[in-house]
Design a protein around this motif. Structure first.
Motif, mmCIF file in Angstrom:
data_model
loop_
_atom_site.group_PDB
_atom_site.id
_atom_site.type_symbol
_atom_site.label_atom_id
_atom_site.label_comp_id
_atom_site.label_asym_id
_atom_site.label_seq_id
_atom_site.Cartn_x
_atom_site.Cartn_y
_atom_site.Cartn_z
ATOM 1 N N UNK A 49 0.817 -1.221 0.000
ATOM 2 C CA UNK A 49 0.000 0.000 0.000
ATOM 3 C C UNK A 49 0.848 1.267 0.000
ATOM 4 N N UNK A 50 2.142 1.131 0.255
ATOM 5 C CA UNK A 50 3.043 2.266 0.108
ATOM 6 C C UNK A 50 3.196 3.178 1.302
ATOM 7 N N UNK A 51 2.779 2.727 2.496
ATOM 8 C CA UNK A 51 2.974 3.556 3.686
ATOM 9 C C UNK A 51 2.924 2.689 4.942
ATOM 10 N N UNK A 52 3.419 3.260 6.050
ATOM 11 C CA UNK A 52 3.469 2.528 7.312
ATOM 12 C C UNK A 52 2.065 2.289 7.862
ATOM 13 N N UNK A 53 1.932 1.196 8.620
ATOM 14 C CA UNK A 53 0.654 0.822 9.228
ATOM 15 C C UNK A 53 0.902 0.539 10.706
ATOM 16 N N UNK A 54 1.004 1.589 11.515
ATOM 17 C CA UNK A 54 1.416 1.396 12.908
ATOM 18 C C UNK A 54 0.353 0.810 13.830
ATOM 19 N N UNK A 55 -0.919 0.909 13.473
ATOM 20 C CA UNK A 55 -1.972 0.420 14.365
ATOM 21 C C UNK A 55 -2.810 -0.653 13.674
ATOM 22 N N UNK A 56 -3.562 -1.362 14.502
ATOM 23 C CA UNK A 56 -4.456 -2.386 13.964
ATOM 24 C C UNK A 56 -5.508 -1.759 13.053
ATOM 25 N N UNK A 57 -5.951 -0.555 13.380
ATOM 26 C CA UNK A 57 -6.906 0.149 12.525
ATOM 27 C C UNK A 57 -6.318 0.477 11.164
ATOM 28 N N UNK A 58 -5.043 0.840 11.135
ATOM 29 C CA UNK A 58 -4.387 1.105 9.848
ATOM 30 C C UNK A 58 -4.340 -0.158 8.996
ATOM 31 N N UNK A 59 -4.054 -1.277 9.633
ATOM 32 C CA UNK A 59 -4.037 -2.556 8.909
ATOM 33 C C UNK A 59 -5.429 -2.874 8.384
ATOM 34 N N UNK A 60 -6.447 -2.683 9.234
ATOM 35 C CA UNK A 60 -7.833 -2.926 8.801
ATOM 36 C C UNK A 60 -8.184 -2.076 7.584
ATOM 37 N N UNK A 61 -7.822 -0.803 7.623
ATOM 38 C CA UNK A 61 -8.167 0.088 6.510
ATOM 39 C C UNK A 61 -7.444 -0.315 5.220
ATOM 40 N N UNK A 62 -6.170 -0.692 5.341
ATOM 41 C CA UNK A 62 -5.411 -1.112 4.162
ATOM 42 C C UNK A 62 -5.994 -2.385 3.567
ATOM 43 N N UNK A 63 -6.334 -3.346 4.428
ATOM 44 C CA UNK A 63 -6.913 -4.594 3.945
ATOM 45 C C UNK A 63 -8.286 -4.367 3.318
ATOM 46 N N UNK A 64 -9.082 -3.487 3.935
ATOM 47 C CA UNK A 64 -10.413 -3.195 3.385
ATOM 48 C C UNK A 64 -10.299 -2.551 2.002
ATOM 49 N N UNK A 65 -9.283 -1.697 1.815
ATOM 50 C CA UNK A 65 -9.076 -1.104 0.493
ATOM 51 C C UNK A 65 -8.778 -2.154 -0.560
ATOM 52 N N UNK A 66 -8.020 -3.202 -0.193
ATOM 53 C CA UNK A 66 -7.728 -4.280 -1.137
ATOM 54 C C UNK A 66 -8.982 -5.099 -1.448
ATOM 55 N N UNK A 67 -9.802 -5.325 -0.428
ATOM 56 C CA UNK A 67 -11.063 -6.045 -0.650
ATOM 57 C C UNK A 67 -11.971 -5.230 -1.571
ATOM 58 N N UNK A 68 -12.041 -3.942 -1.330
ATOM 59 C CA UNK A 68 -12.850 -3.074 -2.199
ATOM 60 C C UNK A 68 -12.334 -3.097 -3.634
ATOM 61 N N UNK A 69 -11.031 -3.348 -3.800
ATOM 62 C CA UNK A 69 -10.437 -3.387 -5.127
ATOM 63 C C UNK A 69 -10.555 -4.722 -5.832
ATOM 64 N N UNK A 70 -11.142 -5.738 -5.171
ATOM 65 C CA UNK A 70 -11.383 -6.994 -5.862
ATOM 66 C C UNK A 70 -10.797 -8.238 -5.229
ATOM 67 N N UNK A 71 -10.027 -8.109 -4.146
ATOM 68 C CA UNK A 71 -9.520 -9.278 -3.429
ATOM 69 C C UNK A 71 -10.633 -9.823 -2.537
ATOM 70 N N UNK A 72 -10.802 -11.147 -2.522
ATOM 71 C CA UNK A 72 -11.888 -11.724 -1.737
ATOM 72 C C UNK A 72 -11.690 -11.585 -0.246
ATOM 73 N N UNK A 73 -10.565 -12.066 0.250
ATOM 74 C CA UNK A 73 -10.256 -12.049 1.680
ATOM 75 C C UNK A 73 -8.784 -11.697 1.865
#
Length: 315
Positions: free
Chosen positions: A193-217
């Motif tokens: 994703x091109x940036x640091x993910x210091x918190x669990x919320x940051x990880x959640x947001x990055x993963x959700x962006x990938x799901x929105x882009x077409x990744x299933x899980x």
């Protein structure tokens, strides 16, 4: 059936040292050799738990013969594809407490015909309505950067569910192809994703962006912080502490294997990530790249949190 495809497998030599001293003679206290490579480890873990699997891999040179012998001895069904080069030998130096230093060789050069042979061997092996094709690990010299993207597209054309566990440049086109599952660790997700993910919320947001882009899980392995699963409807955190860690080699692969085993049996998202962290944590308590048996899993409990603290800072 879960079919793994490992384009760059390895013979993994694990050497235990009491205190690694750079530039000095170090005396080993123990050593072992295992068949390695991410997809190989996934198949080994699945087989140890009784799940149906086949490992597809290139095989060449003396190390290729040794790889096939090790897989046969481990009772892991495999489909080797002959190549001209020699498989690589990777070395892991293990210190007390689980600290691991790895030296990985590059692997054999694969030409276009080798790539096609690997894909053509893997695709017909997929069986059942929940059949998975799993592409794992690094790419050897000569393999195209879109290797895993090709695997996703052709796996979907064959009616398979497709998972990818890779890193660096090959991960970007693979994600764009829309796999059903990816399993990055925190560092790999940050690179993706091109940036640091210091918190669990940051990880959640990055993963959700990938799901929105077409990744299933997206299942993100977080080391001692457990794992986070994100799909279109669910966010679940799971953790299973390890009291006496021995080796982290292959632990992420065992985590992926646990997730795939649960998915192939139609279990819920919470049970999927729970199984993953149980398998991964059990692996950390074993030497080298050993994979857990049912007995190793018996005492491992996962703590599932469907509403995790997203402000939590990751270690």
């Amino acid at each position: 059936m879960i079919v793994t495809l490992t384009p760059n497998p390895s013979i993994d030599r694990s050497i235990s040292v009491p205190d690694l001293q750079r530039g000095e003679v170090n005396r080993a206290t123990d050593s072992r050799i295992d068949p390695g490579g991410k997809g190989i480890n996934v198949s080994r873990a699945l087989r140890a738990q009784g799940s149906p699997t086949v490992a597809v891999l290139p095989s060449g040179g003396p190390e290729g013969h040794l790889m096939e012998e090790l897989l046969t001895a481990a009772d892991v069904p495999h489909a080797p594809v002959p190549v001209a080069g020699t498989l690589r030998m990777n070395v892991a130096l293990l210190e007390p407490g689980g600290t691991t230093t790895k030296v990985n060789e590059p692997g054999p050069v694969l030409g276009p015909d080798d790539v096609e042979a690997l894909l053509a061997t893997a695709l017909p092996l997929i069986e059942g309505p929940r059949g998975w094709l799993v592409g794992c690990g690094s790419l050897p010299p000569g393999a195209p950067e879109d290797f895993f993207a090709q695997l996703v597209r052709r796996g979907h054309e064959a009616g398979a569910l497709v998972a990818v566990d890779t890193s660096g440049a090959p991960l970007h086109p693979a994600v764009a192809a829309g796999p059903d599952l990816i399993k990055p660790n925190l560092e790999e997700l940050e690179e993706l994703v091109g940036h640091a993910l210091p918190t669990l919320g940051d990880v959640r947001d990055a993963a959700r962006g990938l799901v929105d882009g077409g990744v299933g899980t997206v299942v993100v392995s977080l080391g001692g912080d457990g794992a986070l699963l994100v799909d279109a409807t669910t966010v679940v955190h799971a953790a299973a502490p390890v009291l006496a860690p021995l080796s982290t080699v292959g632990a992420g692969d065992c985590l992926l294997a646990g997730c795939l085993d649960a998915l192939s049996r139609g279990l819920s998202a919470a049970d999927v990530v729970g199984a993953g962290v149980r398998w991964g944590s059990a692996a950390v308590a074993l030497p080298g790249s050993a994979v857990p048996t049912p007995a190793d899993l018996a005492g491992v409990q996962a703590v599932l949190t469907p509403d995790p603290d997203l402000t939590r800072t990751l270690s």
